[in-house]
Motif scaffolding. Structure first.
Motif, PDB file in Angstrom:
ATOM      1  N   SER A  78     -48.029  15.219 -86.959  1.00  0.00           N
ATOM      2  CA  SER A  78     -47.032  15.785 -87.873  1.00  0.00           C
ATOM      3  C   SER A  78     -46.814  14.887 -89.083  1.00  0.00           C
ATOM      4  O   SER A  78     -46.505  15.369 -90.175  1.00  0.00           O
ATOM      5  CB  SER A  78     -45.709  16.011 -87.138  1.00  0.00           C
ATOM      6  OG  SER A  78     -45.125  14.778 -86.751  1.00  0.00           O
ATOM      7  N   GLN A  79     -46.971  13.566 -88.914  1.00  0.00           N
ATOM      8  CA  GLN A  79     -46.804  12.665 -90.048  1.00  0.00           C
ATOM      9  C   GLN A  79     -47.844  12.929 -91.128  1.00  0.00           C
ATOM     10  O   GLN A  79     -47.566  12.815 -92.324  1.00  0.00           O
ATOM     11  CB  GLN A  79     -46.900  11.199 -89.584  1.00  0.00           C
ATOM     12  CG  GLN A  79     -45.852  10.788 -88.565  1.00  0.00           C
ATOM     13  CD  GLN A  79     -44.442  11.068 -89.048  1.00  0.00           C
ATOM     14  OE1 GLN A  79     -44.072  10.628 -90.124  1.00  0.00           O
ATOM     15  NE2 GLN A  79     -43.676  11.809 -88.275  1.00  0.00           N
ATOM     16  N   LEU A  80     -49.065  13.291 -90.721  1.00  0.00           N
ATOM     17  CA  LEU A  80     -50.119  13.574 -91.690  1.00  0.00           C
ATOM     18  C   LEU A  80     -49.780  14.805 -92.526  1.00  0.00           C
ATOM     19  O   LEU A  80     -50.132  14.887 -93.701  1.00  0.00           O
ATOM     20  CB  LEU A  80     -51.451  13.782 -90.968  1.00  0.00           C
ATOM     21  CG  LEU A  80     -51.994  12.569 -90.211  1.00  0.00           C
ATOM     22  CD1 LEU A  80     -53.253  12.940 -89.436  1.00  0.00           C
ATOM     23  CD2 LEU A  80     -52.289  11.427 -91.177  1.00  0.00           C
ATOM     24  N   GLN A  81     -49.079  15.767 -91.930  1.00  0.00           N
ATOM     25  CA  GLN A  81     -48.766  16.998 -92.644  1.00  0.00           C
ATOM     26  C   GLN A  81     -47.709  16.796 -93.721  1.00  0.00           C
ATOM     27  O   GLN A  81     -47.509  17.674 -94.562  1.00  0.00           O
ATOM     28  CB  GLN A  81     -48.312  18.081 -91.659  1.00  0.00           C
ATOM     29  CG  GLN A  81     -48.421  19.487 -92.239  1.00  0.00           C
ATOM     30  CD  GLN A  81     -48.211  20.569 -91.198  1.00  0.00           C
ATOM     31  OE1 GLN A  81     -47.613  20.342 -90.149  1.00  0.00           O
ATOM     32  NE2 GLN A  81     -48.717  21.756 -91.485  1.00  0.00           N
ATOM     33  N   LEU A  82     -47.052  15.661 -93.736  1.00  0.00           N
ATOM     34  CA  LEU A  82     -46.076  15.385 -94.785  1.00  0.00           C
ATOM     35  C   LEU A  82     -46.730  15.350 -96.162  1.00  0.00           C
ATOM     36  O   LEU A  82     -46.062  15.539 -97.182  1.00  0.00           O
ATOM     37  CB  LEU A  82     -45.373  14.048 -94.522  1.00  0.00           C
ATOM     38  CG  LEU A  82     -44.603  13.935 -93.200  1.00  0.00           C
ATOM     39  CD1 LEU A  82     -43.950  12.567 -93.085  1.00  0.00           C
ATOM     40  CD2 LEU A  82     -43.558  15.034 -93.090  1.00  0.00           C
ATOM     41  N   ALA A  83     -48.038  15.094 -96.207  1.00  0.00           N
ATOM     42  CA  ALA A  83     -48.741  15.025 -97.496  1.00  0.00           C
ATOM     43  C   ALA A  83     -49.101  16.398 -98.045  1.00  0.00           C
ATOM     44  O   ALA A  83     -49.529  16.506 -99.204  1.00  0.00           O
ATOM     45  CB  ALA A  83     -50.019  14.193 -97.346  1.00  0.00           C
ATOM     46  N   GLN A  84     -48.917  17.455 -97.264  1.00  0.00           N
ATOM     47  CA  GLN A  84     -49.408  18.771 -97.668  1.00  0.00           C
ATOM     48  C   GLN A  84     -48.804  19.301 -98.964  1.00  0.00           C
ATOM     49  O   GLN A  84     -49.549  19.768 -99.840  1.00  0.00           O
ATOM     50  CB  GLN A  84     -49.185  19.772 -96.532  1.00  0.00           C
ATOM     51  CG  GLN A  84     -49.766  21.160 -96.808  1.00  0.00           C
ATOM     52  CD  GLN A  84     -49.615  22.065 -95.604  1.00  0.00           C
ATOM     53  OE1 GLN A  84     -49.687  21.609 -94.454  1.00  0.00           O
ATOM     54  NE2 GLN A  84     -49.392  23.347 -95.838  1.00  0.00           N
ATOM     55  N   PRO A  85     -47.471  19.271 -99.166  1.00  0.00           N
ATOM     56  CA  PRO A  85     -46.941  19.808-100.432  1.00  0.00           C
ATOM     57  C   PRO A  85     -47.474  19.081-101.662  1.00  0.00           C
ATOM     58  O   PRO A  85     -47.805  19.707-102.673  1.00  0.00           O
ATOM     59  CB  PRO A  85     -45.420  19.620-100.273  1.00  0.00           C
ATOM     60  CG  PRO A  85     -45.190  19.574 -98.805  1.00  0.00           C
ATOM     61  CD  PRO A  85     -46.383  18.873 -98.249  1.00  0.00           C
ATOM     62  N   LEU A  86     -47.566  17.743-101.589  1.00  0.00           N
ATOM     63  CA  LEU A  86     -48.066  16.999-102.738  1.00  0.00           C
ATOM     64  C   LEU A  86     -49.528  17.304-102.996  1.00  0.00           C
ATOM     65  O   LEU A  86     -49.964  17.391-104.156  1.00  0.00           O
ATOM     66  CB  LEU A  86     -47.864  15.499-102.513  1.00  0.00           C
ATOM     67  CG  LEU A  86     -46.410  15.027-102.528  1.00  0.00           C
ATOM     68  CD1 LEU A  86     -46.331  13.524-102.263  1.00  0.00           C
ATOM     69  CD2 LEU A  86     -45.749  15.347-103.850  1.00  0.00           C
TER      70      LEU A  86
ATOM     71  N   VAL B  35     -51.324  18.943-106.464  1.00  0.00           N
ATOM     72  CA  VAL B  35     -52.522  18.421-107.135  1.00  0.00           C
ATOM     73  C   VAL B  35     -53.570  19.512-107.302  1.00  0.00           C
ATOM     74  O   VAL B  35     -54.162  19.671-108.374  1.00  0.00           O
ATOM     75  CB  VAL B  35     -53.103  17.244-106.333  1.00  0.00           C
ATOM     76  CG1 VAL B  35     -54.444  16.795-106.923  1.00  0.00           C
ATOM     77  CG2 VAL B  35     -52.129  16.074-106.315  1.00  0.00           C
ATOM     78  N   TRP B  36     -53.810  20.295-106.235  1.00  0.00           N
ATOM     79  CA  TRP B  36     -54.795  21.381-106.325  1.00  0.00           C
ATOM     80  C   TRP B  36     -54.386  22.426-107.361  1.00  0.00           C
ATOM     81  O   TRP B  36     -55.247  22.974-108.059  1.00  0.00           O
ATOM     82  CB  TRP B  36     -54.959  22.069-104.965  1.00  0.00           C
ATOM     83  CG  TRP B  36     -55.533  21.252-103.868  1.00  0.00           C
ATOM     84  CD1 TRP B  36     -55.014  21.080-102.610  1.00  0.00           C
ATOM     85  CD2 TRP B  36     -56.737  20.474-103.892  1.00  0.00           C
ATOM     86  NE1 TRP B  36     -55.805  20.258-101.862  1.00  0.00           N
ATOM     87  CE2 TRP B  36     -56.879  19.867-102.620  1.00  0.00           C
ATOM     88  CE3 TRP B  36     -57.703  20.233-104.864  1.00  0.00           C
ATOM     89  CZ2 TRP B  36     -57.954  19.049-102.297  1.00  0.00           C
ATOM     90  CZ3 TRP B  36     -58.778  19.404-104.545  1.00  0.00           C
ATOM     91  CH2 TRP B  36     -58.897  18.825-103.288  1.00  0.00           C
ATOM     92  N   SER B  37     -53.103  22.722-107.461  1.00  0.00           N
ATOM     93  CA  SER B  37     -52.655  23.751-108.400  1.00  0.00           C
ATOM     94  C   SER B  37     -52.940  23.351-109.842  1.00  0.00           C
ATOM     95  O   SER B  37     -53.233  24.193-110.692  1.00  0.00           O
ATOM     96  CB  SER B  37     -51.162  24.038-108.212  1.00  0.00           C
ATOM     97  OG  SER B  37     -50.381  22.921-108.622  1.00  0.00           O
ATOM     98  N   VAL B  38     -52.858  22.057-110.119  1.00  0.00           N
ATOM     99  CA  VAL B  38     -53.166  21.571-111.465  1.00  0.00           C
ATOM    100  C   VAL B  38     -54.674  21.505-111.676  1.00  0.00           C
ATOM    101  O   VAL B  38     -55.206  21.956-112.697  1.00  0.00           O
ATOM    102  CB  VAL B  38     -52.526  20.185-111.703  1.00  0.00           C
ATOM    103  CG1 VAL B  38     -52.974  19.612-113.049  1.00  0.00           C
ATOM    104  CG2 VAL B  38     -51.009  20.290-111.655  1.00  0.00           C
ATOM    105  N   ALA B  39     -55.404  20.978-110.679  1.00  0.00           N
ATOM    106  CA  ALA B  39     -56.841  20.768-110.825  1.00  0.00           C
ATOM    107  C   ALA B  39     -57.632  22.070-110.819  1.00  0.00           C
ATOM    108  O   ALA B  39     -58.587  22.234-111.589  1.00  0.00           O
ATOM    109  CB  ALA B  39     -57.342  19.855-109.709  1.00  0.00           C
ATOM    110  N   LEU B  40     -57.253  23.028-109.962  1.00  0.00           N
ATOM    111  CA  LEU B  40     -58.032  24.251-109.807  1.00  0.00           C
ATOM    112  C   LEU B  40     -57.503  25.420-110.622  1.00  0.00           C
ATOM    113  O   LEU B  40     -58.279  26.294-111.025  1.00  0.00           O
ATOM    114  CB  LEU B  40     -58.071  24.658-108.326  1.00  0.00           C
ATOM    115  CG  LEU B  40     -58.715  23.650-107.363  1.00  0.00           C
ATOM    116  CD1 LEU B  40     -58.648  24.174-105.931  1.00  0.00           C
ATOM    117  CD2 LEU B  40     -60.161  23.373-107.758  1.00  0.00           C
ATOM    118  N   LEU B  41     -56.204  25.466-110.842  1.00  0.00           N
ATOM    119  CA  LEU B  41     -55.606  26.615-111.523  1.00  0.00           C
ATOM    120  C   LEU B  41     -55.133  26.295-112.926  1.00  0.00           C
ATOM    121  O   LEU B  41     -54.762  27.200-113.681  1.00  0.00           O
ATOM    122  CB  LEU B  41     -54.426  27.161-110.707  1.00  0.00           C
ATOM    123  CG  LEU B  41     -54.733  27.550-109.253  1.00  0.00           C
ATOM    124  CD1 LEU B  41     -53.462  27.995-108.552  1.00  0.00           C
ATOM    125  CD2 LEU B  41     -55.794  28.637-109.201  1.00  0.00           C
TER     126      LEU B  41
END
Length: 301
Positions: free
Chosen positions: A257-265, A269-275
């Motif tokens: 669950s600690q790893l999933q804390l990075a998901q929103p950030l 990043v993807w929204s800026v890079a891909l879209l």
């Protein structure tokens, strides 16, 4: 999860895996989940929201069915089907549909921050479902996260909630219910089988929805649209959950669950890079603050 509390053969669950490989698998799942919103935005270039969700579910169910057959997975016991139906309604149908509808009017960066509250929402639903009693510090952090998210959404929409935000908050509730029930079933079945059978259970509905959806929302295929569809079906819906559950089985739910804390950030990043979206200065600040609140809830008893 251990082999002793599984309803299947002991060899079907990877309980002896190395911590490093478990972290890598769970981390890969987080990366897959973080790409869901950008891929959905691409998919909407070719499909309507209803047809995209239905076709996505059909493709994912076909992949899951082939995997279940290849692994010769036994049918779940009759007592498990009601729980699988809740998982299917929340994770396979409800969350994808509501977030897809939201992305017609919301940016992926905005949606990422709102859905960053999902771990907290899941904790609330799980507490109500299981009767667990987290500490006061846990609930203080949960309330703080909710206030931050609400303040962000109100600020971005000029002081009032939009229809897109309504869809997103609804998505939080149904997905939290699906995660809670899936977590309960994962103590009885291998986690990858939980999502696999939930997808197969939805196949008749998904097929009917695909026929109706494509009839009323004709597809206009583009490269982005096809790539987006393939990713949300194979990457987000099946592969992401498969490696996530495998990793969680090896390193435990708390560490995963600690790893999933990075998901929103990552989604920002993807929204800026891909879209090519313009990231509001408030978006990363809100996302970071929510992550801090979530981290507190994950570290207290």
């Amino acid at each position: 999860m251990t082999a002793q509390n599984s309803a299947t053969r002991p060899t079907s669950i990877a309980v002896q895996g190395r911590a490093g490989s478990g972290s890598a698998l769970a981390g890969l799942g987080v990366v897959a989940f973080s790409l869901t919103f950008p891929a959905t935005a691409w998919g909407l270039e070719s499909f309507g929201p209803w047809s995209l969700v239905a076709v996505r579910s059909v493709l994912a169910a076909m992949i899951a069915g082939a995997f279940l057959l290849a692994r010769r997975a036994p049918l779940p016991a009759r007592a498990h089907w009601a729980g699988l139906a809740v998982v299917a309604a929340g994770v396979v149908v409800g969350f994808p549909l509501l977030t897809t509808l939201a992305l017609q009017t919301s940016t992926t960066s905005h949606a990422a921050v709102v859905v960053g509250l999902l771990p907290l929402t899941t904790a609330v639903v799980s507490s109500l479902r299981t009767g667990a009693r987290p500490s006061r510090r846990f609930w203080a952090a949960a309330v703080a996260g909710a206030v931050i998210v609400l303040g962000f959404t109100l600020g971005q929409s000029g002081g009032s909630l939009s229809a897109g935000d309504g869809y997103l908050f609804g998505a939080l509730l149904v997905c939290a219910a699906g995660y809670t029930e899936g977590g309960r079933l994962a103590r009885l079945l291998p986690g990858w089988q939980v999502i696999g059978w939930a997808l197969v259970l939805c196949l008749p509905l998904s097929l009917a929805g695909s026929v109706l959806g494509l009839a009323y929302e004709p597809a206009h295929l583009t490269a982005h649209g096809v790539i987006g569809l393939v990713w949300v079906a194979a990457g987000s819906t099946f592969l992401g959950l498969y490696v996530w559950y495998r990793g969680m089985a090896e390193i435990g739910a708390a560490r995963a669950s600690q790893l999933q804390l990075a998901q929103p950030l990552l989604t920002l990043v993807w929204s800026v890079a891909l879209l090519g979206e313009h990231m509001s200065p408030a978006a990363p600040v809100a996302a970071g603050a929510v992550l801090v609140c979530i981290a507190v809830t994950q570290r207290v008893k």
